[in-house]
Every structure is written in C-alpha cells, then in structure tokens.
Design a protein around this motif. Structure first.
Motif, PDB file in Angstrom:
ATOM      1  N   TYR A  23       0.835  -1.204   0.000  1.00 31.14           N
ATOM      2  CA  TYR A  23       0.000   0.000   0.000  1.00 31.14           C
ATOM      3  C   TYR A  23       0.870   1.255   0.000  1.00 31.14           C
ATOM      4  O   TYR A  23       0.883   2.013   0.974  1.00 31.14           O
ATOM      5  CB  TYR A  23      -0.908   0.021   1.233  1.00 31.14           C
ATOM      6  CG  TYR A  23      -1.711  -1.241   1.406  1.00 31.14           C
ATOM      7  CD1 TYR A  23      -2.828  -1.491   0.618  1.00 31.14           C
ATOM      8  CD2 TYR A  23      -1.350  -2.205   2.348  1.00 31.14           C
ATOM      9  CE1 TYR A  23      -3.568  -2.647   0.764  1.00 31.14           C
ATOM     10  CE2 TYR A  23      -2.086  -3.360   2.502  1.00 31.14           C
ATOM     11  CZ  TYR A  23      -3.191  -3.579   1.712  1.00 31.14           C
ATOM     12  OH  TYR A  23      -3.921  -4.734   1.865  1.00 31.14           O
ATOM     13  N   ARG A  25       0.722   4.240  -1.480  1.00 28.17           N
ATOM     14  CA  ARG A  25       0.066   5.556  -1.323  1.00 28.17           C
ATOM     15  C   ARG A  25      -0.403   5.770   0.107  1.00 28.17           C
ATOM     16  O   ARG A  25      -0.208   6.834   0.678  1.00 28.17           O
ATOM     17  CB  ARG A  25      -1.108   5.679  -2.278  1.00 28.17           C
ATOM     18  CG  ARG A  25      -0.691   5.860  -3.704  1.00 28.17           C
ATOM     19  CD  ARG A  25      -1.880   6.169  -4.588  1.00 28.17           C
ATOM     20  NE  ARG A  25      -1.468   6.089  -5.978  1.00 28.17           N
ATOM     21  CZ  ARG A  25      -2.055   5.340  -6.876  1.00 28.17           C
ATOM     22  NH1 ARG A  25      -3.108   4.614  -6.564  1.00 28.17           N
ATOM     23  NH2 ARG A  25      -1.619   5.307  -8.119  1.00 28.17           N
ATOM     24  N   MET A  26      -1.043   4.747   0.673  1.00 23.16           N
ATOM     25  CA  MET A  26      -1.534   4.860   2.054  1.00 23.16           C
ATOM     26  C   MET A  26      -0.358   5.017   3.023  1.00 23.16           C
ATOM     27  O   MET A  26      -0.425   5.796   3.976  1.00 23.16           O
ATOM     28  CB  MET A  26      -2.365   3.626   2.419  1.00 23.16           C
ATOM     29  CG  MET A  26      -3.072   3.739   3.745  1.00 23.16           C
ATOM     30  SD  MET A  26      -3.987   2.250   4.221  1.00 23.16           S
ATOM     31  CE  MET A  26      -4.928   1.880   2.772  1.00 23.16           C
ATOM     32  N   TRP A  27       0.714   4.295   2.769  1.00 24.09           N
ATOM     33  CA  TRP A  27       1.898   4.371   3.626  1.00 24.09           C
ATOM     34  C   TRP A  27       2.493   5.775   3.576  1.00 24.09           C
ATOM     35  O   TRP A  27       2.869   6.334   4.595  1.00 24.09           O
ATOM     36  CB  TRP A  27       2.912   3.327   3.162  1.00 24.09           C
ATOM     37  CG  TRP A  27       4.113   3.204   4.019  1.00 24.09           C
ATOM     38  CD1 TRP A  27       4.210   2.543   5.195  1.00 24.09           C
ATOM     39  CD2 TRP A  27       5.412   3.760   3.771  1.00 24.09           C
ATOM     40  NE1 TRP A  27       5.488   2.641   5.698  1.00 24.09           N
ATOM     41  CE2 TRP A  27       6.241   3.389   4.834  1.00 24.09           C
ATOM     42  CE3 TRP A  27       5.934   4.533   2.737  1.00 24.09           C
ATOM     43  CZ2 TRP A  27       7.564   3.777   4.896  1.00 24.09           C
ATOM     44  CZ3 TRP A  27       7.253   4.915   2.803  1.00 24.09           C
ATOM     45  CH2 TRP A  27       8.045   4.534   3.876  1.00 24.09           C
ATOM     46  N   ARG A  28       2.561   6.346   2.377  1.00 25.65           N
ATOM     47  CA  ARG A  28       3.095   7.699   2.219  1.00 25.65           C
ATOM     48  C   ARG A  28       2.235   8.727   2.962  1.00 25.65           C
ATOM     49  O   ARG A  28       2.750   9.629   3.615  1.00 25.65           O
ATOM     50  CB  ARG A  28       3.167   8.030   0.729  1.00 25.65           C
ATOM     51  CG  ARG A  28       4.210   9.027   0.386  1.00 25.65           C
ATOM     52  CD  ARG A  28       4.325   9.235  -1.112  1.00 25.65           C
ATOM     53  NE  ARG A  28       5.348   8.360  -1.654  1.00 25.65           N
ATOM     54  CZ  ARG A  28       5.171   7.514  -2.654  1.00 25.65           C
ATOM     55  NH1 ARG A  28       4.011   7.417  -3.253  1.00 25.65           N
ATOM     56  NH2 ARG A  28       6.160   6.763  -3.091  1.00 25.65           N
ATOM     57  N   ARG A  29       0.906   8.575   2.883  1.00 27.21           N
ATOM     58  CA  ARG A  29      -0.001   9.495   3.601  1.00 27.21           C
ATOM     59  C   ARG A  29       0.164   9.350   5.114  1.00 27.21           C
ATOM     60  O   ARG A  29       0.135  10.342   5.838  1.00 27.21           O
ATOM     61  CB  ARG A  29      -1.448   9.227   3.212  1.00 27.21           C
ATOM     62  CG  ARG A  29      -1.833   9.822   1.885  1.00 27.21           C
ATOM     63  CD  ARG A  29      -3.324   9.775   1.688  1.00 27.21           C
ATOM     64  NE  ARG A  29      -3.808   8.401   1.810  1.00 27.21           N
ATOM     65  CZ  ARG A  29      -4.477   7.751   0.875  1.00 27.21           C
ATOM     66  NH1 ARG A  29      -4.769   8.338  -0.250  1.00 27.21           N
ATOM     67  NH2 ARG A  29      -4.865   6.514   1.064  1.00 27.21           N
ATOM     68  N   MET A  30       0.336   8.109   5.579  1.00 29.34           N
ATOM     69  CA  MET A  30       0.513   7.892   7.012  1.00 29.34           C
ATOM     70  C   MET A  30       1.798   8.547   7.502  1.00 29.34           C
ATOM     71  O   MET A  30       1.814   9.212   8.537  1.00 29.34           O
ATOM     72  CB  MET A  30       0.543   6.403   7.326  1.00 29.34           C
ATOM     73  CG  MET A  30       0.692   6.110   8.805  1.00 29.34           C
ATOM     74  SD  MET A  30       0.993   4.378   9.164  1.00 29.34           S
ATOM     75  CE  MET A  30       2.632   4.164   8.508  1.00 29.34           C
ATOM     76  N   ALA A  32       3.348  11.073   6.119  1.00 29.11           N
ATOM     77  CA  ALA A  32       3.154  12.525   6.059  1.00 29.11           C
ATOM     78  C   ALA A  32       2.347  13.009   7.264  1.00 29.11           C
ATOM     79  O   ALA A  32       2.647  14.063   7.840  1.00 29.11           O
ATOM     80  CB  ALA A  32       2.465  12.922   4.759  1.00 29.11           C
ATOM     81  N   ALA A  33       1.337  12.244   7.666  1.00 25.63           N
ATOM     82  CA  ALA A  33       0.536  12.621   8.836  1.00 25.63           C
ATOM     83  C   ALA A  33       1.372  12.551  10.113  1.00 25.63           C
ATOM     84  O   ALA A  33       1.236  13.392  11.000  1.00 25.63           O
ATOM     85  CB  ALA A  33      -0.687  11.726   8.952  1.00 25.63           C
ATOM     86  N   GLN A  36       3.452  15.574  11.026  1.00 26.39           N
ATOM     87  CA  GLN A  36       2.729  16.735  11.542  1.00 26.39           C
ATOM     88  C   GLN A  36       2.445  16.646  13.047  1.00 26.39           C
ATOM     89  O   GLN A  36       2.050  17.634  13.651  1.00 26.39           O
ATOM     90  CB  GLN A  36       1.403  16.910  10.788  1.00 26.39           C
ATOM     91  CG  GLN A  36       1.557  17.048   9.289  1.00 26.39           C
ATOM     92  CD  GLN A  36       2.419  18.230   8.898  1.00 26.39           C
ATOM     93  OE1 GLN A  36       2.273  19.314   9.446  1.00 26.39           O
ATOM     94  NE2 GLN A  36       3.331  18.009   7.967  1.00 26.39           N
TER      95      GLN A  36
END
Length: 65
Positions: A23, A25-30, A32-33, A36
C-alpha cells in the motif's frame, strides 16, 4: 545474541516492509501525517510500542522456558 531475538527482528522487518510494498500511497499518507504530530505525541507512541514489545517478549519467554 540469542537466535530467537534475530528471528523476531527478521519478522519485524518483514512486517514493516509489507506496508510500503502493498500500500505505497496509504503508507506515504501515514508517514506525512506522522510528520505533523508534535514530538511529545511521537515519544508517547514510541514508548508505548517499546513497552508492548517488552511485555510480549516477557510473556513469550516465560511460556517457552
């Protein structure tokens, strides 16, 4: 080092590698989150993972020995 520790480390590496492999894309979003989040929150999360790992290791070593 005990061979059990090396086996556990190998399993962790396999499990950690599954996220970006299956996954991306999902891993990259996680990730990135996570960047923050405040440092204190990340420290608490990391500390919780360490404690959970120690407890699991202790329980398994008691059951095996």
């Amino acid at each position: 080092m005990n061979s059990t520790i090396w086996m556990a480390l190998a399993l962790v590496l396999v499990l950690e590698g599954l996220g970006p492999m299956l996954y991306p894309r999902m891993w990259r979003r996680m990730i990135a989150a996570l960047t923050q989040l405040p440092d204190n929150t990340l420290r608490r999360f990391g500390g919780g993972l360490v404690v959970a790992g120690i407890v699991i290791y202790y329980m398994l070593s008691r059951a095996a020995g």
